[in-house]
Structures are given as C-alpha cells and as structure tokens.
Write a protein that holds these residues in place. Structure first.
Motif, PDB file in Angstrom:
ATOM      1  N   GLU A  32       5.589  -1.219 -21.877  1.00 23.26           N
ATOM      2  CA  GLU A  32       5.767  -0.059 -21.011  1.00 23.26           C
ATOM      3  C   GLU A  32       5.686  -0.493 -19.553  1.00 23.26           C
ATOM      4  OE1 GLU A  32       3.737   4.358 -20.406  1.00 23.26           O
ATOM      5  OE2 GLU A  32       2.531   2.656 -21.070  1.00 23.26           O
ATOM      6  N   ARG A  33       6.620   0.003 -18.739  1.00 28.10           N
ATOM      7  CA  ARG A  33       6.675  -0.396 -17.335  1.00 28.10           C
ATOM      8  C   ARG A  33       6.875   0.825 -16.443  1.00 28.10           C
ATOM      9  NH1 ARG A  33      11.620  -4.274 -17.319  1.00 28.10           N
ATOM     10  NH2 ARG A  33      12.331  -2.621 -18.727  1.00 28.10           N
ATOM     11  N   TYR A  34       6.586   0.622 -15.166  1.00 24.09           N
ATOM     12  CA  TYR A  34       6.820   1.654 -14.161  1.00 24.09           C
ATOM     13  C   TYR A  34       7.648   1.051 -13.031  1.00 24.09           C
ATOM     14  CZ  TYR A  34       3.418   4.754 -16.334  1.00 24.09           C
ATOM     15  OH  TYR A  34       2.761   5.575 -17.222  1.00 24.09           O
ATOM     16  N   VAL A  35       8.674   1.779 -12.621  1.00 22.83           N
ATOM     17  CA  VAL A  35       9.505   1.379 -11.492  1.00 22.83           C
ATOM     18  C   VAL A  35       9.053   2.175 -10.270  1.00 22.83           C
ATOM     19  CG1 VAL A  35      11.839   1.245 -10.575  1.00 22.83           C
ATOM     20  CG2 VAL A  35      11.438   0.846 -12.994  1.00 22.83           C
ATOM     21  N   ILE A  36       8.788   1.484  -9.173  1.00 22.34           N
ATOM     22  CA  ILE A  36       8.294   2.107  -7.945  1.00 22.34           C
ATOM     23  C   ILE A  36       9.237   1.727  -6.817  1.00 22.34           C
ATOM     24  CG2 ILE A  36       6.346   2.339  -6.363  1.00 22.34           C
ATOM     25  CD1 ILE A  36       4.541   1.365  -8.632  1.00 22.34           C
ATOM     26  N   HIS A  37       9.786   2.719  -6.135  1.00 21.34           N
ATOM     27  CA  HIS A  37      10.727   2.435  -5.050  1.00 21.34           C
ATOM     28  C   HIS A  37      10.346   3.220  -3.794  1.00 21.34           C
ATOM     29  CE1 HIS A  37      14.324   3.025  -2.522  1.00 21.34           C
ATOM     30  NE2 HIS A  37      14.607   1.803  -2.890  1.00 21.34           N
ATOM     31  N   GLY A  38      10.466   2.551  -2.651  1.00 16.52           N
ATOM     32  CA  GLY A  38      10.317   3.209  -1.359  1.00 16.52           C
ATOM     33  C   GLY A  38       8.930   3.734  -1.095  1.00 16.52           C
ATOM     34  N   GLY A  39       8.850   4.732  -0.234  1.00 11.71           N
ATOM     35  CA  GLY A  39       7.577   5.314   0.140  1.00 11.71           C
ATOM     36  C   GLY A  39       7.276   5.099   1.605  1.00 11.71           C
ATOM     37  N   ARG A  40       6.272   5.800   2.068  1.00  8.47           N
ATOM     38  CA  ARG A  40       5.842   5.688   3.456  1.00  8.47           C
ATOM     39  C   ARG A  40       4.405   5.198   3.485  1.00  8.47           C
ATOM     40  NH1 ARG A  40       6.091  10.913   7.246  1.00  8.47           N
ATOM     41  NH2 ARG A  40       4.616  11.633   5.657  1.00  8.47           N
ATOM     42  N   THR A  41       4.125   4.198   4.277  1.00 12.34           N
ATOM     43  CA  THR A  41       2.794   3.622   4.343  1.00 12.34           C
ATOM     44  C   THR A  41       1.907   4.473   5.234  1.00 12.34           C
ATOM     45  OG1 THR A  41       3.172   2.246   6.292  1.00 12.34           O
ATOM     46  CG2 THR A  41       3.888   1.368   4.158  1.00 12.34           C
ATOM     47  N   PRO A  42       0.588   4.273   5.180  1.00  3.69           N
ATOM     48  CA  PRO A  42      -0.303   5.005   6.096  1.00  3.69           C
ATOM     49  C   PRO A  42      -0.009   4.752   7.564  1.00  3.69           C
ATOM     50  CG  PRO A  42      -1.545   4.082   4.274  1.00  3.69           C
ATOM     51  CD  PRO A  42      -0.162   3.524   4.154  1.00  3.69           C
ATOM     52  N   ASN A  43       0.706   3.653   7.871  1.00  6.43           N
ATOM     53  CA  ASN A  43       1.106   3.376   9.256  1.00  6.43           C
ATOM     54  C   ASN A  43       2.439   4.012   9.612  1.00  6.43           C
ATOM     55  OD1 ASN A  43      -1.189   1.776   9.715  1.00  6.43           O
ATOM     56  ND2 ASN A  43      -0.169  -0.031   8.867  1.00  6.43           N
ATOM     57  N   ASN A  44       2.933   4.927   8.734  1.00  9.17           N
ATOM     58  CA  ASN A  44       4.197   5.637   8.942  1.00  9.17           C
ATOM     59  C   ASN A  44       5.396   4.697   8.959  1.00  9.17           C
ATOM     60  OD1 ASN A  44       3.228   8.278   8.988  1.00  9.17           O
ATOM     61  ND2 ASN A  44       2.720   8.169  11.153  1.00  9.17           N
ATOM     62  N   GLU A  45       5.288   3.581   8.273  1.00 12.12           N
ATOM     63  CA  GLU A  45       6.442   2.721   8.047  1.00 12.12           C
ATOM     64  C   GLU A  45       7.073   3.108   6.717  1.00 12.12           C
ATOM     65  OE1 GLU A  45       4.733  -1.123   8.066  1.00 12.12           O
ATOM     66  OE2 GLU A  45       4.514  -1.230  10.254  1.00 12.12           O
ATOM     67  N   ILE A  46       8.402   3.157   6.674  1.00  5.71           N
ATOM     68  CA  ILE A  46       9.111   3.570   5.474  1.00  5.71           C
ATOM     69  C   ILE A  46       9.679   2.342   4.780  1.00  5.71           C
ATOM     70  CG2 ILE A  46      10.963   5.004   4.560  1.00  5.71           C
ATOM     71  CD1 ILE A  46      10.627   6.834   6.898  1.00  5.71           C
ATOM     72  N   SER A  47       9.467   2.258   3.482  1.00  3.37           N
ATOM     73  CA  SER A  47       9.808   1.064   2.713  1.00  3.37           C
ATOM     74  C   SER A  47      11.100   1.271   1.921  1.00  3.37           C
ATOM     75  CB  SER A  47       8.669   0.730   1.748  1.00  3.37           C
ATOM     76  OG  SER A  47       9.045  -0.288   0.846  1.00  3.37           O
ATOM     77  N   SER A  48      11.777   0.161   1.643  1.00  7.53           N
ATOM     78  CA  SER A  48      12.943   0.164   0.756  1.00  7.53           C
ATOM     79  C   SER A  48      12.726  -0.766  -0.434  1.00  7.53           C
ATOM     80  CB  SER A  48      14.200  -0.265   1.517  1.00  7.53           C
ATOM     81  OG  SER A  48      14.055  -1.599   2.001  1.00  7.53           O
ATOM     82  N   SER A  49      11.498  -1.248  -0.618  1.00  2.63           N
ATOM     83  CA  SER A  49      11.210  -2.229  -1.654  1.00  2.63           C
ATOM     84  C   SER A  49      11.202  -1.580  -3.031  1.00  2.63           C
ATOM     85  CB  SER A  49       9.857  -2.903  -1.391  1.00  2.63           C
ATOM     86  OG  SER A  49       9.862  -3.565  -0.145  1.00  2.63           O
ATOM     87  N   LEU A  50      11.539  -2.386  -4.028  1.00  3.45           N
ATOM     88  CA  LEU A  50      11.537  -1.951  -5.424  1.00  3.45           C
ATOM     89  C   LEU A  50      10.580  -2.844  -6.200  1.00  3.45           C
ATOM     90  CD1 LEU A  50      12.919  -0.160  -7.671  1.00  3.45           C
ATOM     91  CD2 LEU A  50      14.410  -2.121  -8.066  1.00  3.45           C
ATOM     92  N   TYR A  51       9.640  -2.223  -6.922  1.00  2.00           N
ATOM     93  CA  TYR A  51       8.649  -2.955  -7.694  1.00  2.00           C
ATOM     94  C   TYR A  51       8.708  -2.522  -9.154  1.00  2.00           C
ATOM     95  CZ  TYR A  51       6.648  -3.696  -3.020  1.00  2.00           C
ATOM     96  OH  TYR A  51       6.460  -4.006  -1.708  1.00  2.00           O
ATOM     97  N   VAL A  52       8.348  -3.444 -10.030  1.00  2.00           N
ATOM     98  CA  VAL A  52       8.190  -3.142 -11.447  1.00  2.00           C
ATOM     99  C   VAL A  52       6.750  -3.464 -11.816  1.00  2.00           C
ATOM    100  CG1 VAL A  52       8.897  -3.664 -13.802  1.00  2.00           C
ATOM    101  CG2 VAL A  52      10.612  -3.584 -11.979  1.00  2.00           C
TER     102      VAL A  52
END
Length: 369
Positions: A32-52
């Motif tokens: 079982e896996r989870y795909v995680i994409h993007g998001g905004r960090t506490p420093n208000n930086e917006i991410s485009s990274s993709l993690y499994v």
C-alpha cells in the motif's frame, strides 16, 4: 500517537500544508502506498514535488518505518500548487493519477507590489500522471471553464467525480457535480467530462469512506458554505455502476465549541471516522481535537462528536492565522492493529529505538554537534 522512522534510502519530505494525497491499494507484491503532490510550506512556499510514501517495515513492538521517495516527472508537468486533488483511476488494465485544480502564486511577469503574494486559480486543466514511467500530460476539457480549488474528488474505476470547490475568478462555490471519464488507450489517453447534476455547494470538506468491502460510499462533512459560514450539514455519496447518487443525511449533534467556531479543519481516519481540529477562540496555537464517528451498520448512530484530546502547541508562534482551506491529512489503521494496540507486546522498549543519525534525516557536522 505512535512515533515513526524513515528508512535510510528515504528522501526528505518537507512539511507541507494542503498537498494532494491519493492512496494506492496493495496489488500483488506492491505494498500500500500514498502519492503526495504539491502543497504550501509554513514559509508560504508552494511546492511542485511528487512523493511516494510506503511502509518499509514494521520492527519490534510494531515500530513503523516508512520509505519516502521523490519522483521526477517528464512531459507536461503540473506546476506548483496547493488545494488541488489527485486520484487514481484504472482503465484497460492500466492505472494513472488524475490531478485537478489548485492555486498558485500569480506569475512573476504579472505581479505588482500590491499583488506580489496573491494567489490565483491554476488553469482548468486535467493532468494524467503515469507513475510507472514517470511521465505527465495536460488535457483540456470544455466543461471546465474556470479554475477550482478545495473541492472533493472521488474515484471509481475509470471515473473521477468532482464535488464542490471554490473559484477565485467568480468568488463562488458552484453547486455542480462533474464526472471525468478517463480511457487509457494504447496510443494516447482520451478524457471526457460530463456535468451530471446540481451538487452540494461547499469548499474544504472532508470525504469519509463508510462503505463496506468494495462499496464506494462516502459521507461529506465539515467545510464551508461561504467565507464566513461553516457547512454543518452532511451529504451521502454513493458511486455504483449506474453513476453517482448524492443525498443530504443527518449530521452529528455538533458541540457548542464546534458550532460557534469560525474555523475548523481535519481529515478522514478510515472507515466511518474523522478527526476535526477547532482552534481556541482568539488563538491560533491552541486546538481542541474531536473524533467524529458516523456509525457503521447502525452502530454509534446519534452519538455526539467525541472530544479525543486538547493539546496546546508552540509551533505556530510565527505562523499566519489559518485559512479556511488549511487541512490535516491522517492515514487510517487496520482494525486488527487497533485491537492489538493495548497488548503487552506493544509497550515501549528503549532498546528498540534506532540511531537517528543513520536514518538519513540527520547529518553530523562535527564530533561535538
């Protein structure tokens, strides 16, 4: 709460707010896996990274060790964003991730001094991501005419159903229900979109699975009807071979603290349960957490939301106040794990702790560090 560790080959996963998360069920030898994409960090930086994210092993005393790997994408990549959704579809023996919506910062060439940190809706495009080959493609469908964020996406087989959401361009939460059909053909995929009916109007809601076995049944609760009005009612959504059915159902008898709060957020805890967080009045560093049980097969019907714990946090001293879109994501545990959680073999043993300097998270810069 149980502490977890990351394996030596894990990458560093930054603490993101409002990423898109999709669960990949176990198939064959794949866990079982989870795909995680993007998001905004506490420093208000917006991410485009993709993690499994996957379960690497379970050591002594069932200590969980996770493996987090960053995936590089080729082709038409989805840009940095938050408040979007990612779902898994299966068609003709193949699978792909469907990414839709979200918000990002205004392009640099369009920024002014006053709008430098303003967010805008991402283009109304649908992205298909093939995790096996690491490629991504963007698709446009006529029915998606404006950007959408903080909506709910529910997937069944080769279809993704979109409910609710908020559009910045019109400052509205359109009451519509969309169905995106994905055909993973041999050459190139084919996407189509259909406006099914008028659906519930909300944003930042929580979708809780309540169906048993392979049934695709959900209850949508929490969220907002407008910027200043919470959504206190619930909706039941059933996905079957005939399509989708949406109906209003009785909501739990909310406590006074929940009913009168301006902000609330949370996530699903598995079958029929959710965890809601309500900040204390006038403060952003003190929260009350509530465990909401919707009841299964007639159990726990009519019960009040149970307050699980209230814990003061000191990690938000420099953080901006939470928006109505701030969400927490929680992964559910299997029923047999919950049943065995109080056994004698589950006691803490200091000898089972690993040397955290070898986990890949910590790096010793000097002997005195």
């Amino acid at each position: 709460l149980r502490a977890v560790s990351f394996s030596n080959d894990s990458c560093y996963m930054p603490p993101l707010r409002c990423p898109a998360v999709a669960r990949l069920e176990s198939q064959g030898h794949d866990p079982e896996r989870y795909v995680i994409h993007g998001g905004r960090t506490p420093n208000n930086e917006i991410s485009s990274s993709l993690y499994v994210l996957s379960l690497d092993s379970r050591g002594c005393n069932r200590k969980v060790i996770l493996c987090c790997q960053e995936r590089e994408l080729a082709g038409q990549e989805p840009g940095p964003r938050f408040g979007h959704t990612i779902s898994m579809v299966r068609s003709r023996g193949k699978s792909a991730c469907v990414l839709l919506g979200g918000r990002s910062y205004r392009p640099v060439g369009e920024r002014t001094t006053e709008t430098w940190n303003c967010t805008v809706d991402c283009l109304p495009q649908v992205f298909l991501i093939d995790l096996q080959f690491g490629c991504s493609s963007a698709h446009t469908v006529p029915e998606l005419t404006e950007g959408l964020a903080f909506h709910v996406a529910l997937a069944r087989d080769d279809r993704v159903y979109i409910l609710g959401g908020h559009s910045l361009s019109s400052d509205s939460r359109p009451p519509r229900l969309l169905c995106i059909h994905v055909e993973l053909l041999q050459g190139s995929p084919v996407l189509s979109c259909q406006v099914l009916q008028c659906g519930p109007s909300f944003s930042s809601a929580v979708a809780i699975p309540v169906g048993s076995g392979s049934a695709h049944e959900y209850v949508i609760l929490a969220g907002y009807r407008s910027e200043a009005e919470k959504r206190l009612e619930c909706s039941r959504v059933v996905l079957d071979g005939a399509g989708v059915q949406v109906e209003v159902v009785d909501s739990p008898p909310w406590t006074g603290e929940i009913s009168h709060s301006r902000t609330w957020f949370g996530g699903a805890l598995g079958k029929g349960q959710a965890l809601l967080a309500v900040p204390a009045e006038g403060r952003v560093d003190n929260y009350s957490f509530y465990l909401v049980s919707l009841g299964q097969d007639g159990e726990a019907d009519g019960e009040e939301p149970t307050q699980g714990c209230s814990q003061e946090s000191t990690d938000f001293e420099d953080s901006a106040p939470l928006e109505d879109s701030e969400e927490l994501y929680f992964g559910g545990r299997e029923p047999h794990e919950l049943e065995d959680s109080d056994t004698e073999g589950d006691t803490y043993n200091e000898e089972d702790e690993e040397d955290e300097s070898q986990t890949g998270y910590w790096e010793m810069c000097s002997p005195q560090c």
